[in-house]
Design an enzyme around this catalytic site. Structure first.
Site, PDB file in Angstrom:
ATOM      1  N   GLY A   1     -24.942 -33.249 -20.004  1.00 54.00           N
ATOM      2  CA  GLY A   1     -23.937 -33.666 -19.039  1.00 54.00           C
ATOM      3  C   GLY A   1     -22.741 -32.740 -19.040  1.00 54.00           C
ATOM      4  O   GLY A   1     -22.872 -31.523 -19.116  1.00 54.00           O
TER       5      GLY A   1
ATOM      6  N   LYS B   1     -33.440 -37.180 -25.768  1.00 53.35           N
ATOM      7  CA  LYS B   1     -34.141 -37.704 -24.592  1.00 53.35           C
ATOM      8  C   LYS B   1     -35.362 -38.530 -24.965  1.00 53.35           C
ATOM      9  O   LYS B   1     -35.630 -39.582 -24.366  1.00 53.35           O
ATOM     10  CB  LYS B   1     -34.526 -36.550 -23.662  1.00 53.35           C
ATOM     11  CG  LYS B   1     -33.318 -35.883 -23.024  1.00 53.35           C
ATOM     12  CD  LYS B   1     -33.712 -34.686 -22.175  1.00 53.35           C
ATOM     13  CE  LYS B   1     -32.476 -34.016 -21.597  1.00 53.35           C
ATOM     14  NZ  LYS B   1     -32.800 -32.797 -20.817  1.00 53.35           N
TER      15      LYS B   1
ATOM     16  N   HIS C   1     -27.290 -21.734 -16.017  1.00 49.03           N
ATOM     17  CA  HIS C   1     -26.966 -21.134 -17.314  1.00 49.03           C
ATOM     18  C   HIS C   1     -28.207 -21.022 -18.206  1.00 49.03           C
ATOM     19  O   HIS C   1     -29.196 -21.736 -18.016  1.00 49.03           O
ATOM     20  CB  HIS C   1     -25.898 -21.964 -18.031  1.00 49.03           C
ATOM     21  CG  HIS C   1     -26.328 -23.369 -18.341  1.00 49.03           C
ATOM     22  ND1 HIS C   1     -27.129 -23.689 -19.414  1.00 49.03           N
ATOM     23  CD2 HIS C   1     -26.082 -24.530 -17.701  1.00 49.03           C
ATOM     24  CE1 HIS C   1     -27.364 -24.991 -19.431  1.00 49.03           C
ATOM     25  NE2 HIS C   1     -26.737 -25.532 -18.399  1.00 49.03           N
TER      26      HIS C   1
ATOM     27  N   ASN D   1     -27.969 -29.799 -12.294  1.00 45.24           N
ATOM     28  CA  ASN D   1     -27.750 -30.798 -11.243  1.00 45.24           C
ATOM     29  C   ASN D   1     -26.765 -30.350 -10.179  1.00 45.24           C
ATOM     30  O   ASN D   1     -26.930 -30.694  -9.002  1.00 45.24           O
ATOM     31  CB  ASN D   1     -27.333 -32.129 -11.866  1.00 45.24           C
ATOM     32  CG  ASN D   1     -28.525 -32.863 -12.453  1.00 45.24           C
ATOM     33  OD1 ASN D   1     -29.406 -33.312 -11.732  1.00 45.24           O
ATOM     34  ND2 ASN D   1     -28.570 -32.960 -13.772  1.00 45.24           N
TER      35      ASN D   1
ATOM     36  N   GLU E   1     -21.743 -29.697 -14.503  1.00 43.63           N
ATOM     37  CA  GLU E   1     -22.919 -30.553 -14.602  1.00 43.63           C
ATOM     38  C   GLU E   1     -22.518 -32.004 -14.361  1.00 43.63           C
ATOM     39  O   GLU E   1     -21.355 -32.387 -14.583  1.00 43.63           O
ATOM     40  CB  GLU E   1     -23.561 -30.396 -15.990  1.00 43.63           C
ATOM     41  CG  GLU E   1     -24.800 -31.227 -16.247  1.00 43.63           C
ATOM     42  CD  GLU E   1     -25.919 -30.983 -15.250  1.00 43.63           C
ATOM     43  OE1 GLU E   1     -25.776 -31.413 -14.082  1.00 43.63           O
ATOM     44  OE2 GLU E   1     -26.940 -30.383 -15.633  1.00 43.63           O
ATOM     45  N   ARG E   2     -23.453 -32.808 -13.904  1.00 44.74           N
ATOM     46  CA  ARG E   2     -23.161 -34.226 -13.691  1.00 44.74           C
ATOM     47  C   ARG E   2     -22.857 -34.904 -15.018  1.00 44.74           C
ATOM     48  O   ARG E   2     -23.350 -34.482 -16.081  1.00 44.74           O
ATOM     49  CB  ARG E   2     -24.328 -34.930 -12.999  1.00 44.74           C
ATOM     50  CG  ARG E   2     -25.583 -34.995 -13.813  1.00 44.74           C
ATOM     51  CD  ARG E   2     -26.761 -35.548 -13.034  1.00 44.74           C
ATOM     52  NE  ARG E   2     -26.786 -36.997 -13.019  1.00 44.74           N
ATOM     53  CZ  ARG E   2     -27.895 -37.725 -12.850  1.00 44.74           C
ATOM     54  NH1 ARG E   2     -29.058 -37.125 -12.666  1.00 44.74           N
ATOM     55  NH2 ARG E   2     -27.840 -39.019 -12.843  1.00 44.74           N
TER      56      ARG E   2
ATOM     57  N   HIS F   1     -25.067 -25.290 -13.170  1.00 46.94           N
ATOM     58  CA  HIS F   1     -25.859 -26.206 -13.985  1.00 46.94           C
ATOM     59  C   HIS F   1     -27.020 -26.784 -13.177  1.00 46.94           C
ATOM     60  O   HIS F   1     -27.032 -26.718 -11.950  1.00 46.94           O
ATOM     61  CB  HIS F   1     -24.961 -27.321 -14.503  1.00 46.94           C
ATOM     62  CG  HIS F   1     -23.777 -26.817 -15.245  1.00 46.94           C
ATOM     63  ND1 HIS F   1     -23.785 -26.630 -16.609  1.00 46.94           N
ATOM     64  CD2 HIS F   1     -22.556 -26.405 -14.811  1.00 46.94           C
ATOM     65  CE1 HIS F   1     -22.605 -26.143 -16.989  1.00 46.94           C
ATOM     66  NE2 HIS F   1     -21.849 -25.997 -15.913  1.00 46.94           N
TER      67      HIS F   1
ATOM     68  N   ARG G   1     -20.913 -22.979 -21.339  1.00 46.44           N
ATOM     69  CA  ARG G   1     -22.265 -22.426 -21.267  1.00 46.44           C
ATOM     70  C   ARG G   1     -22.504 -21.696 -19.944  1.00 46.44           C
ATOM     71  O   ARG G   1     -23.233 -20.698 -19.909  1.00 46.44           O
ATOM     72  CB  ARG G   1     -23.320 -23.514 -21.495  1.00 46.44           C
ATOM     73  CG  ARG G   1     -23.318 -24.681 -20.515  1.00 46.44           C
ATOM     74  CD  ARG G   1     -24.218 -25.786 -21.051  1.00 46.44           C
ATOM     75  NE  ARG G   1     -24.362 -26.940 -20.166  1.00 46.44           N
ATOM     76  CZ  ARG G   1     -23.513 -27.973 -20.131  1.00 46.44           C
ATOM     77  NH1 ARG G   1     -22.448 -28.000 -20.914  1.00 46.44           N
ATOM     78  NH2 ARG G   1     -23.738 -28.999 -19.310  1.00 46.44           N
TER      79      ARG G   1
END
Length: 201
Positions: free
Chosen positions: A22, A96, A9, A157, A85-86, A155, A58
């Protein structure tokens, strides 16, 4: 031959804010929408039989923008949480850089990039692999064997897990794989699903 296109995305609000997203349902930014349009421009000459995406907005919005750009909004779209996503657990929504300051670069890198290490209360990439790849093998591979052209918009992941499977990437090497936002990756297969060609568009 069959064709598989993978697209992460476009930029989301949390991507912009440098937060762990996530499986939170976060929308695209203005740039993210433009990135999806740009991806569509690269796919203008492809004709897809099916499209697959996650249950998160998304990815769905990115797919919708792409399909509108390539004038294929009438194709069948399958949404499934196996492509989500994870789950980053208790890290979701956190900045982050602030998380690195609190826990240290090494630990945060292991949560983000390693194959088997889970973030607190969350999924590892291995967990993501174990839901994404069986879905791909059961649902999507049979279509590719019928020489269909498939578009997957998902995503970072879930796509890392798929690429790990498709390209036979080891658990030791997967931390080095980054998936750029909204840059289509194209795989061409023979009738036995052997990769004949793969490249970013």
């Amino acid at each position: 031959m069959s064709t598989l296109i993978l697209v992460r995305h476009g930029q989301s609000v949390y991507n912009l804010e440098n937060r762990f997203t996530g499986n939170l349902d976060i929308a695209l930014t203005k740039l993210g929408k433009q990135e999806a349009k740009n991806a569509g421009e690269k796919l203008i000459h492809f004709k897809f039989d099916f499209a697959y995406t996650s249950t998160l907005i998304r990815a769905q919005e990115s797919l919708n923008i792409i399909l509108k750009k390539i004038h294929q909004t009438d194709i069948i779209v399958i949404k499934n949480e196996a492509l989500n996503e994870r789950n980053y657990g208790s890290l979701q929504g956190l900045n982050k850089e602030e998380t690195i300051a609190k826990f240290g670069q090494k630990l945060v890198d292991s949560w983000r990039r390693s194959y088997a290490v889970r973030p607190p209360d969350g999924e590892s990439l291995e967990d993501t692999f174990n839901r994404t790849v069986p879905f791909y093998k059961q649902i999507i591979e049979p279509e590719l064997k019928l020489l269909k052209s498939i578009l997957i918009v998902a995503h970072g992941n879930s796509l890392r897990a798929l690429i790990m499977y498709l390209e036979n990437i080891s658990a030791q090497d997967i931390p080095n794989l980054n998936i750029p936002t909204a840059v289509p990756k194209c795989y061409t297969f023979d009738e036995n699903l052997k990769i004949l060609k793969m490249n970013y568009l």
